[in-house]
Design an enzyme around this catalytic site. Sequence first.
Site, PDB file in Angstrom:
ATOM      1  N   CYS A  40      -9.331  -2.595  -3.706  1.00 53.11           N
ATOM      2  CA  CYS A  40      -8.940  -1.423  -2.912  1.00 53.11           C
ATOM      3  C   CYS A  40      -8.674  -0.224  -3.816  1.00 53.11           C
ATOM      4  O   CYS A  40      -9.050   0.909  -3.493  1.00 53.11           O
ATOM      5  CB  CYS A  40      -7.707  -1.741  -2.072  1.00 53.11           C
ATOM      6  SG  CYS A  40      -7.920  -3.135  -0.934  1.00 53.11           S
ATOM      7  N   CYS A  42      -4.131  -4.772  -3.913  1.00 47.13           N
ATOM      8  CA  CYS A  42      -5.523  -5.210  -4.029  1.00 47.13           C
ATOM      9  C   CYS A  42      -6.253  -4.390  -5.087  1.00 47.13           C
ATOM     10  O   CYS A  42      -6.313  -3.157  -5.006  1.00 47.13           O
ATOM     11  CB  CYS A  42      -6.227  -5.081  -2.677  1.00 47.13           C
ATOM     12  SG  CYS A  42      -7.994  -5.422  -2.727  1.00 47.13           S
TER      13      CYS A  42
END
Length: 455
Positions: A56, A53
Amino acid sequence: SSSLSCYIMNHCFGSCFTMMIVFFLFFYFLLIHRFKETRKDDVWLVDFYAPWCGYCKKLEPVWREVGAELRSSGSPVRVGMIDATAHTGVAAEFAVRGYPTIKLFKGDLSYNYKGPRTKDAIIEFANRVAGPVVRPLPSKQMFEHIMKRHDVLFVYVGGDSTLKDKYIEVASEQIINTYFFSASEEVLPEVVTLNEVPAVVVFKDGAYFVYDEYADGSLSSWVTKERFQSYLLIDGFTLYDLAESGALFFFFFLPPRLKNLIQRVTTEYRDHYNRDFQFGYMDGNDYINSLIMGEVTVPSIIILNASNEQYFLPSEPVETMEQLIHFMNSVLDGTSQAQGGDNFFQRLKRLAYDGKSTVMSVFRSSPILGCFLFGLPIAVISLMCYGICTASVSDDASEDLEPLQREGLTEDEEEEEEEEEDVGQGQKAPMELKGPNEPGKEELGKKNMKSKKVD
């Protein structure tokens, strides 16, 4: 002996490998079990992430700063990270559906963080939720100190009552959004006068407003609407929170003269429009452009109903207070024409507009990358179509040439060609049968030649 040693080595290696797997699984379940047990006694701020991600990865350095500052300040909040793709059971238990997901665990309760992913905002959220749901204000000095630190302040005034129970219940739900306090009537500023006690009061915009159960409805809905300033800067996260209030949103893009006009409306006409409108401004027009699927000139005034994505634009430029009031009243009584919406046609139209905007932004930022991303698939598809079309054209041309070639042949040549085609397809040409005394074609030919010579 060699086979025995190989057997022993293989057996030992298999046993060690099995023990390592068992130890890993034991350590994994022990770690998960320890987290589940300690989270009930401690306060945990956890980031559920995925290794692939991008958001993230962008949050990771901010998350380290959050952990370091909370640790150095002596906060009881413990900070951790969990790979949701590796620990799918834990992620499913806590209903993690997107990445990154930030949750604060406090006893048996869990709170989702929906604010901006900045260090200060996350730390403020953690300290607010980790503390008491309702914080007492024992003195006037403490009350004045808290008033300076918070733009919006909810205070319960009075002793034990049914209203207090409702207030604590609402505070438990809304603690992720704002602070809740309690105080005695003596602690309040002298300018505050209450007709009755107990009461719930909100302090904001340099004034105070008292909750009225008959006029304002449920306490939860009243807190949801009043937790915003009357006039505020609206961004993506604020817009998400505003959607929960159910009010019509009133956006405008500065200049200062419109700002003064809106602020006058929020103070002088609060009783008329507070329940229906939330006033605010946005720095840019990107969101509004995507909403109306066009370009909005700055400054502009627009009223948005986020529940169905309908919007309203004034029919004439708004220059005075009377024009602004007339526009707002026309929206409330239904005479102003609504545009947009969330029907199927509008969703397809908005999807196409967003795709076009994305492509244009890619070409503006990096033309070479845009040509590669969109030019390569187009080139491949074009080559495939060209190959299919040329193959079909060649087949049609070969079929059209056959009758042209046959036109210049005699009947005997056509028969011979048909026989050759039959042989080429695996079929044998029919043999001519002749009797034992029947002359063949060659003998008949010779006799004919002799008869011609005699003649």
